[in-house]
Enzyme design. Structure first.
Site, mmCIF file in Angstrom:
data_model
loop_
_atom_site.group_PDB
_atom_site.id
_atom_site.type_symbol
_atom_site.label_atom_id
_atom_site.label_comp_id
_atom_site.label_asym_id
_atom_site.label_seq_id
_atom_site.Cartn_x
_atom_site.Cartn_y
_atom_site.Cartn_z
ATOM 1 N N ASN A 9 42.678 47.661 32.961
ATOM 2 C CA ASN A 9 42.765 48.728 32.039
ATOM 3 C C ASN A 9 41.562 49.051 31.301
ATOM 4 O O ASN A 9 41.252 48.155 30.515
ATOM 5 C CB ASN A 9 44.032 48.348 31.116
ATOM 6 C CG ASN A 9 44.331 48.976 30.203
ATOM 7 O OD1 ASN A 9 44.125 50.400 29.949
ATOM 8 N ND2 ASN A 9 45.382 48.814 29.064
ATOM 9 N N TRP A 10 41.052 50.145 31.326
ATOM 10 C CA TRP A 10 39.765 50.277 30.630
ATOM 11 C C TRP A 10 39.761 50.588 29.391
ATOM 12 O O TRP A 10 38.888 50.903 28.488
ATOM 13 C CB TRP A 10 38.844 51.357 31.299
ATOM 14 C CG TRP A 10 38.525 51.126 32.716
ATOM 15 C CD1 TRP A 10 38.649 49.854 33.520
ATOM 16 C CD2 TRP A 10 37.599 51.976 33.734
ATOM 17 N NE1 TRP A 10 38.059 50.129 34.748
ATOM 18 C CE2 TRP A 10 37.491 51.277 34.879
ATOM 19 C CE3 TRP A 10 37.066 53.411 33.548
ATOM 20 C CZ2 TRP A 10 36.657 51.831 36.076
ATOM 21 C CZ3 TRP A 10 36.304 53.684 34.640
ATOM 22 C CH2 TRP A 10 36.020 53.032 35.803
ATOM 23 N N LYS A 11 40.987 50.942 28.920
ATOM 24 C CA LYS A 11 41.453 51.514 27.465
ATOM 25 C C LYS A 11 40.612 52.720 27.199
ATOM 26 O O LYS A 11 40.274 53.551 28.005
ATOM 27 C CB LYS A 11 41.307 50.327 26.383
ATOM 28 C CG LYS A 11 42.198 49.189 27.003
ATOM 29 C CD LYS A 11 42.326 47.881 26.109
ATOM 30 C CE LYS A 11 43.360 46.967 26.587
ATOM 31 N NZ LYS A 11 43.665 46.055 25.647
ATOM 32 N N HIS A 96 52.336 49.943 27.320
ATOM 33 C CA HIS A 96 51.292 48.804 26.673
ATOM 34 C C HIS A 96 51.583 48.477 25.338
ATOM 35 O O HIS A 96 51.712 49.388 24.419
ATOM 36 C CB HIS A 96 49.820 49.318 26.780
ATOM 37 C CG HIS A 96 48.791 48.267 26.729
ATOM 38 N ND1 HIS A 96 48.342 47.933 25.544
ATOM 39 C CD2 HIS A 96 48.117 47.630 27.659
ATOM 40 C CE1 HIS A 96 47.527 47.090 25.752
ATOM 41 N NE2 HIS A 96 47.504 46.786 27.131
ATOM 42 N N GLU A 98 49.592 48.151 22.828
ATOM 43 C CA GLU A 98 48.792 48.965 22.016
ATOM 44 C C GLU A 98 49.603 50.159 21.795
ATOM 45 O O GLU A 98 49.454 51.004 20.779
ATOM 46 C CB GLU A 98 47.357 49.172 22.439
ATOM 47 C CG GLU A 98 46.432 47.975 22.302
ATOM 48 C CD GLU A 98 45.602 47.642 23.336
ATOM 49 O OE1 GLU A 98 45.074 48.719 24.217
ATOM 50 O OE2 GLU A 98 45.131 46.738 23.522
ATOM 51 N N GLU A 168 52.160 40.761 29.050
ATOM 52 C CA GLU A 168 50.783 40.667 28.246
ATOM 53 C C GLU A 168 51.172 40.241 26.741
ATOM 54 O O GLU A 168 51.638 41.272 25.827
ATOM 55 C CB GLU A 168 50.358 42.055 28.041
ATOM 56 C CG GLU A 168 49.630 42.892 29.319
ATOM 57 C CD GLU A 168 48.726 43.654 28.971
ATOM 58 O OE1 GLU A 168 47.670 43.515 29.909
ATOM 59 O OE2 GLU A 168 48.680 44.575 28.455
ATOM 60 N N GLY A 174 42.744 40.711 24.087
ATOM 61 C CA GLY A 174 41.400 40.922 23.207
ATOM 62 C C GLY A 174 41.056 39.797 22.399
ATOM 63 O O GLY A 174 40.232 40.110 21.783
ATOM 64 N N SER A 213 43.221 38.477 27.867
ATOM 65 C CA SER A 213 42.038 37.624 28.004
ATOM 66 C C SER A 213 41.911 36.958 29.327
ATOM 67 O O SER A 213 41.206 35.714 29.355
ATOM 68 C CB SER A 213 41.966 36.568 26.911
ATOM 69 O OG SER A 213 41.949 37.436 25.570
ATOM 70 N N GLY A 234 41.654 43.776 30.562
ATOM 71 C CA GLY A 234 41.082 44.809 29.678
ATOM 72 C C GLY A 234 39.649 44.571 29.828
ATOM 73 O O GLY A 234 39.006 45.167 30.783
ATOM 74 N N GLY A 235 39.285 43.967 28.605
ATOM 75 C CA GLY A 235 37.677 43.597 28.483
ATOM 76 C C GLY A 235 36.952 43.458 29.662
ATOM 77 O O GLY A 235 36.034 44.086 30.148
HETATM 78 P P1 13P Z 1 42.120 41.665 27.366
HETATM 79 O O1 13P Z 1 41.783 41.367 28.768
HETATM 80 O O2 13P Z 1 40.896 42.572 26.889
HETATM 81 O O3 13P Z 1 42.704 40.778 26.431
HETATM 82 O O4 13P Z 1 43.118 43.161 27.613
HETATM 83 C C1 13P Z 1 44.492 42.723 28.305
HETATM 84 C C2 13P Z 1 45.112 44.187 28.207
HETATM 85 O O5 13P Z 1 45.387 44.637 27.252
HETATM 86 C C3 13P Z 1 45.281 44.965 29.344
HETATM 87 O O6 13P Z 1 45.997 45.896 29.393
#
Ligand code: 13P
Length: 253
Positions: A9-11, A96, A98, A168, A174, A213, A234-235
Site C-alpha cells: 500500500n503505497w499510500k 483502511h 487511515e 492492521e 507506521g 510495520s 506500507g513504508g
Molecule cells: P506500515 O507498514 O508503514 O506500518 O503501514 C501498514 C499499512 O497501513 C498498510 O496498509
C-alpha cells in the site's frame, strides 16, 4: 491451501514517474523472490493506468487504495470502481484505518463501496484493526468482530469467495511497533472463527494478511503463523528490495 499474498500500500507516496520506476525495480528483481507468493501493488489513482501497463503479463497485480461509494455522477473529486476496473485493476483496499480515522468512513459507507467493487468484478482487501486504547481496554475483540459483521456479513456467499482481509492494528501502522507473531496469530484465528460463524468452511479459504510495520527482518516470523497468509505493507513497500525481501519471508516458512 490458501494463497500467499504480499501487497504494497503505497499510500500518498511517489509521483507517477517514481511509482513506475518502483514497480519496474520490483519486476526486475522478482526472479530471485519466492514465486509461490502473489505480489500486489496499490499505487495512488494517478499511477494506476501506467502501473497496470508495466505489470501486464507479470506476477505482479495492481490494486487501488479506495473507490467511490456511488456509481457515477456529480461527486466532485471521486473515482468510481468502474473507472478503476476499466484500467485492468484487480483489487481495491477498503476500510483502511487511515480512511476510517481521517475521512470518516464507517461500516455504512464501506458497504456501499463493497457493492461497487463486486459489481465491477474486483476483489476487496478489507482492513480491520483496533486502536491502542481499544487493545489496552480489552475491547479489541468486539471492535474487530463488529468491523467484520457489519460489512463482511452483508456479502453473499458468491461475493465472499472473492475477498482478502487485512488485520492492521492501528497502533502498529507506521510506528515501528509490530505486533508479535503470537498477537497476530491470535487475532487472525479470531477473525477466521468469526467469518466461519457465517460462511462456514469457506472461511478456511480466505486469505488474512497482517499489516503494521512489517519489514524484511520480521516478516518470516509473522508469516510462519498458521492463520497469517501474507502482509499488507506500507513504508517497506516503497523500496523494491524491502518489498521483495518481505515476500522471501515465505521461503523460511
Ligand atoms: P506500515 O507498514 O508503514 O506500518 O503501514 C501498514 C499499512 O497501513 C498498510 O496498509
Amino acid at each position: 491451501m490458501r494463497r500467499k499474498i504480499v501487497a504494497g500500500n503505497w499510500k500518498m507516496n511517489t509521483t507517477p514517474e517514481q511509482g513506475v520506476q518502483l514497480v519496474k525495480d520490483v519486476l526486475k528483481n522478482l526472479g530471485h523472490a519466492c514465486t509461490s507468493v502473489d505480489y500486489i501493488v496499490c499505487p495512488p489513482y494517478t499511477h494506476l493506468s501506467e502501473v497496470v501497463k508495466v505489470t501486464r503479463g507479470t506476477a505482479v497485480q495492481v490494486g487501488a487504495q479506495n473507490c467511490a461509494e456511488e456509481t457515477k455522477g456529480a461527486y466532485t473529486g471521486e473515482v468510481s470502481a468502474e473507472m478503476i476496473a476499466s484500467l485492468g485493476v484487480r483489487y481495491v483496499i477498503l476500510g483502511h484505518s487511515e480512511r476510517r480515522q481521517y475521512y470518516g468512513e464507517t461500516s455504512a459507507t464501506l458497504n456501499k463501496r463493497m457493492t461497487q467493487v463486486y459489481a465491477n468484478d474486483m476483489v476487496p482487501i478489507y482492513c480491520v484493526g483496533e486502536t491502542l486504547d481499544e487493545r489496552e481496554s480489552g475491547k479489541l475483540w468486539d471492535v474487530v468482530k463488529a468491523q467484520i459483521e457489519e460489512v463482511i456479513f452483508e456479502l453473499s456467499d458468491e461475493q465472499y469467495h472473492r475477498l482478502v482481509i487485512a488485520y492492521e492494528p492501528v497502533w502498529a501502522i507506521g510506528t515501528g511497533k509490530v505486533a508479535t507473531a503470537d498477537q497476530a496469530q491470535e487475532m487472525h484465528a479470531f477473525i477466521r472463527k468469526t467469518l466461519a460463524a457465517k460462511f462456514k468452511d469457506a472461511a478456511a479459504k480466505t486469505p488474512i494478511l497482517y499489516g503494521g510495520s512489517v519489514k524484511p527482518d520480521n516478516a518470516a516470523e509473522i508469516f510462519a503463523k498458521e492463520d497469517v497468509d501474507g502482509g499488507l505493507i506500507g513504508g517497506a513497500s516503497l523500496k523494491a528490495e524491502d518489498f521483495l525481501g518481505i515476500g522471501k519471508g515465505f521461503d523460511a516458512v
